[in-house]
Structure formats: C-alpha cells, structure tokens
Design a protein around this motif. Sequence first.
Motif, PDB file in Angstrom:
ATOM      1  N   GLY A  90      -9.199   2.898 -13.544  1.00 61.02           N
ATOM      2  CA  GLY A  90      -8.580   3.318 -12.293  1.00 61.02           C
ATOM      3  C   GLY A  90      -7.101   3.602 -12.369  1.00 61.02           C
ATOM      4  N   TYR A  91      -6.580   3.875 -13.555  1.00 62.24           N
ATOM      5  CA  TYR A  91      -5.139   4.081 -13.679  1.00 62.24           C
ATOM      6  C   TYR A  91      -4.658   5.273 -12.857  1.00 62.24           C
ATOM      7  N   ASP A  92      -5.546   6.269 -12.659  1.00 61.94           N
ATOM      8  CA  ASP A  92      -5.165   7.478 -11.922  1.00 61.94           C
ATOM      9  C   ASP A  92      -5.702   7.494 -10.497  1.00 61.94           C
ATOM     10  N   SER A  93      -6.066   6.318  -9.977  1.00 60.00           N
ATOM     11  CA  SER A  93      -6.640   6.209  -8.635  1.00 60.00           C
ATOM     12  C   SER A  93      -5.694   5.460  -7.700  1.00 60.00           C
ATOM     13  N   ILE A  94      -5.363   6.081  -6.582  1.00 60.08           N
ATOM     14  CA  ILE A  94      -4.548   5.399  -5.575  1.00 60.08           C
ATOM     15  C   ILE A  94      -5.316   4.213  -4.992  1.00 60.08           C
ATOM     16  N   ASN A  95      -6.626   4.395  -4.777  1.00 57.13           N
ATOM     17  CA  ASN A  95      -7.437   3.315  -4.214  1.00 57.13           C
ATOM     18  C   ASN A  95      -7.469   2.099  -5.134  1.00 57.13           C
ATOM     19  N   GLU A 152       0.818  -1.212   0.000  1.00 54.16           N
ATOM     20  CA  GLU A 152       0.000   0.000   0.000  1.00 54.16           C
ATOM     21  C   GLU A 152       0.854   1.264   0.000  1.00 54.16           C
ATOM     22  N   THR A 153       2.031   1.190   0.596  1.00 54.90           N
ATOM     23  CA  THR A 153       2.917   2.353   0.614  1.00 54.90           C
ATOM     24  C   THR A 153       3.457   2.681  -0.779  1.00 54.90           C
ATOM     25  N   ASP A 154       3.295   1.753  -1.726  1.00 56.91           N
ATOM     26  CA  ASP A 154       3.751   1.989  -3.098  1.00 56.91           C
ATOM     27  C   ASP A 154       2.647   2.573  -3.981  1.00 56.91           C
ATOM     28  N   ALA A 155       1.422   2.645  -3.459  1.00 60.63           N
ATOM     29  CA  ALA A 155       0.262   2.958  -4.299  1.00 60.63           C
ATOM     30  C   ALA A 155       0.385   4.302  -5.006  1.00 60.63           C
ATOM     31  N   GLU A 156       0.832   5.322  -4.290  1.00 54.40           N
ATOM     32  CA  GLU A 156       0.910   6.650  -4.899  1.00 54.40           C
ATOM     33  C   GLU A 156       1.959   6.681  -6.007  1.00 54.40           C
ATOM     34  N   GLN A 157       3.110   6.073  -5.755  1.00 56.20           N
ATOM     35  CA  GLN A 157       4.161   6.053  -6.771  1.00 56.20           C
ATOM     36  C   GLN A 157       3.696   5.295  -8.024  1.00 56.20           C
ATOM     37  N   ILE A 158       3.002   4.177  -7.824  1.00 53.55           N
ATOM     38  CA  ILE A 158       2.499   3.414  -8.962  1.00 53.55           C
ATOM     39  C   ILE A 158       1.456   4.222  -9.713  1.00 53.55           C
ATOM     40  N   ARG A 159       0.562   4.893  -8.976  1.00 54.69           N
ATOM     41  CA  ARG A 159      -0.449   5.730  -9.624  1.00 54.69           C
ATOM     42  C   ARG A 159       0.206   6.793 -10.506  1.00 54.69           C
ATOM     43  N   ASN A 160       1.227   7.452  -9.983  1.00 56.82           N
ATOM     44  CA  ASN A 160       1.916   8.494 -10.752  1.00 56.82           C
ATOM     45  C   ASN A 160       2.546   7.921 -12.016  1.00 56.82           C
ATOM     46  N   TYR A 198      -6.431  -1.689  -4.390  1.00 55.60           N
ATOM     47  CA  TYR A 198      -7.341  -2.807  -4.645  1.00 55.60           C
ATOM     48  C   TYR A 198      -6.615  -3.949  -5.350  1.00 55.60           C
ATOM     49  N   HIS A 199      -5.762  -3.626  -6.315  1.00 56.41           N
ATOM     50  CA  HIS A 199      -5.041  -4.667  -7.041  1.00 56.41           C
ATOM     51  C   HIS A 199      -4.134  -5.486  -6.126  1.00 56.41           C
ATOM     52  N   MET A 200      -3.829  -4.957  -4.942  1.00 55.90           N
ATOM     53  CA  MET A 200      -2.876  -5.621  -4.041  1.00 55.90           C
ATOM     54  C   MET A 200      -3.535  -6.641  -3.113  1.00 55.90           C
ATOM     55  N   TRP A 201      -4.853  -6.858  -3.257  1.00 57.77           N
ATOM     56  CA  TRP A 201      -5.604  -7.596  -2.235  1.00 57.77           C
ATOM     57  C   TRP A 201      -5.068  -9.013  -2.000  1.00 57.77           C
ATOM     58  N   ASP A 202      -4.588  -9.695  -3.049  1.00 60.67           N
ATOM     59  CA  ASP A 202      -4.096 -11.070  -2.850  1.00 60.67           C
ATOM     60  C   ASP A 202      -2.599 -11.198  -3.120  1.00 60.67           C
ATOM     61  N   TYR A 243      13.969  -2.270 -11.868  1.00 60.08           N
ATOM     62  CA  TYR A 243      15.124  -2.253 -12.765  1.00 60.08           C
ATOM     63  C   TYR A 243      16.250  -1.547 -12.017  1.00 60.08           C
ATOM     64  N   ASP A 244      17.199  -2.337 -11.514  1.00 58.96           N
ATOM     65  CA  ASP A 244      18.254  -1.780 -10.659  1.00 58.96           C
ATOM     66  C   ASP A 244      17.654  -0.950  -9.519  1.00 58.96           C
ATOM     67  N   ASP A 245      16.642  -1.526  -8.842  1.00 60.68           N
ATOM     68  CA  ASP A 245      15.987  -0.913  -7.676  1.00 60.68           C
ATOM     69  C   ASP A 245      15.186   0.343  -8.015  1.00 60.68           C
ATOM     70  N   ILE A 246      14.891   0.555  -9.305  1.00 63.48           N
ATOM     71  CA  ILE A 246      14.051   1.677  -9.722  1.00 63.48           C
ATOM     72  C   ILE A 246      12.741   1.103 -10.264  1.00 63.48           C
ATOM     73  N   LEU A 247      11.613   1.693  -9.879  1.00 64.88           N
ATOM     74  CA  LEU A 247      10.325   1.228 -10.368  1.00 64.88           C
ATOM     75  C   LEU A 247      10.241   1.454 -11.872  1.00 64.88           C
ATOM     76  N   ALA A 248      10.090   0.363 -12.627  1.00 61.08           N
ATOM     77  CA  ALA A 248      10.077   0.455 -14.082  1.00 61.08           C
ATOM     78  C   ALA A 248       8.756   0.003 -14.688  1.00 61.08           C
ATOM     79  N   GLY A 249       7.859  -0.565 -13.876  1.00 63.24           N
ATOM     80  CA  GLY A 249       6.586  -1.028 -14.412  1.00 63.24           C
ATOM     81  C   GLY A 249       5.817  -1.805 -13.380  1.00 63.24           C
ATOM     82  N   VAL A 250       4.680  -2.338 -13.794  1.00 65.84           N
ATOM     83  CA  VAL A 250       3.844  -3.152 -12.903  1.00 65.84           C
ATOM     84  C   VAL A 250       3.314  -4.360 -13.663  1.00 65.84           C
TER      85      VAL A 250
END
Length: 313
Positions: A44-49, A12-20, A53-57, A65-72
């Motif tokens: 919901g691509y622009d929704s933190i919630n 959940e702490t990653d949600a905002e970064q993923i949304r951006n 939600y995608h993280m539920w399971d 990519y070398d400790d940098i968020l490169a995708g989902v």
Amino acid sequence: MNEIIRLQVALETDAEQIRNMMVEIERDETDRWYDNDERPFIPGYDSINMQKYHMWDKKYYKIMYDDILAGVLLISYTGREHARVDRFYIEPTFQNKGIGSKVITLIEGMYPMVRLWTLDTIQKSIRNHKFYEKNGYEKIGEDEDERYYCKTISEPIKEINRFNSDEDFSNQNFIQCNMQNVDIYDVNMRDSGFTNMNLESGIYQNSNLSNTRFTNVNMSNAVLGDSNMNKIEICHVSLADAYIHDTNLGFEEQKAPLIMERCELRSSRIVDSNLQDLSICNCNIEGMKIDGILVSDLINIYKSSLKTEINKM
C-alpha cells in the motif's frame, strides 16, 4: 547538527503528502537494491487509504526535519513492555544526516515502558543492517528476503511487571481465571480455545492464531491485524459495525476463495474491493446496489433482453 528533528502524529490530512513521499522512497529503493524487475515489498505504499489505515491508533508518525516532512515511522505497540517498528523510512534527500539515529532515541523516549523492540528489514540493504546494529539491535533470525532484529532495553524501570517467561503451558486448562489486562507477547497459541471470556478491546498483531477457536467470547472493540488467519472459521458471530479492510485471500500462489453462508449483511457496504469471479447464490438481494444501480433492476433488464433475443429466433 543544529536542525530540529521531531515526531508528529500523522493525520488524515497528511495522507496524500505521505503517499507521494512513499512513492519516491519505493522508487529509490527499487533503483538502489533491486534488479530484474524486482521491487521492495511495501504494502500500500502508493495508496492514500493505506496511509490513513496506518493512522488508526495514532502511532503513525511524521518525521519532521526543520518542519519539513522527511520520513515516516509506524509503531505497533502490542503490549506494555514490547513494541514493533513496522515502517521506518527516510526520504532519499534527507538520508545520511543522522536523522535515523535521532528518531530511534526519540521513539524510545516516547515509550519508556517498552523493554523489547523488534523489526525486520530487507536482506539486500547492507546499509539498513549496519544502521540498526549501530543503534543497539541484534539479529535474531533471517530468511531469503528478510533479516529480523530485536533490541532489549536493560535499564531498570519503576513498577516493572512480573514475567512468566520461557515456561511450557501446553495442554494446560485455565478455568475461571482473571486475565484482565494481561500482556502476551511472542507466544504460540495455535490450536487454543477461548470460551466464555471477555476479550474486549484486545489487540492481536503479528500473530499466528491458526486452528484457534473462539466460542461465546466478547471481542467488541478488538483489533486483529497483520495476522495469519488462513482457514479460520467465523460462525454465530455478531459483526455489527465491524470494519474489515485491506484484507486478502493469502499469498498469490496460494489464494483460496472466501466462503460466506447464511450471513446477515443487510445495509453493509463493499468499497474499493476486488470482486472478480465473486458468486452470489440464493441470497436476498432486495435493495442491493452496484454503483448506485439496483441489482434487481439489472436482473430485470437482463431477463427482458434475453426474452427479446429468444423471440427474434
């Protein structure tokens, strides 16, 4: 390529970064593939919630990519031997670096029991078609907007389960059968009936359950997601501690109202929802609040205001 590519379970702490990141990906895909004010359909691509939600399971992965968020990457593990790639996006600056093919290899290694992988991708992206076909996916269908792909893993695995495949069970009756831990995939269950059954912890995703009836069935801890449940009737059901979210009334051009009658909804909460034109009739509203204000107080203020206006006449 010496860079290290890893998959990490999104928190959940990653949600905002993923949304951006998803906002940037949506903008890039719009510019790359669409015109005439059209946009890709990424719910919901622009929704933190929605990211949460995608993280539920715990099957929503960050591509690092070398400790940098490169995708989902979002996986729906719908059975023992089949899974679906629901979301797979690479941030634009990390594309064309071989990351996608490496991720395909990584995820297949993480789910060695999966024999059949499925996904869909937009018709407009020729690049996506070539990518998936290069990585072993075969086109199994298409429509005006989407192409549908599957990949079969042919290597033998230990303790492989027996399949009942390509058999016609229509109009059959199953009584007092042990169906514990069954794996059902790509099955038409329209007009079926489930009675006196234990379906606890079942997962129903990408399913057509139209005209299906569940009677005296234990469905506690079950998940019904990404499914067509239009015109469903839910009656005499205990919904204690139920969580209903990210749900709509159908396609934009076919929306029909949701009707709830004689339901016990005491102490429930409706949050961040569109209640436009909602009608509440003949209901017990004791203690009911809107944005922290008692509805009974609002009604009393309205009645008092109305009485004052009448007296002025």
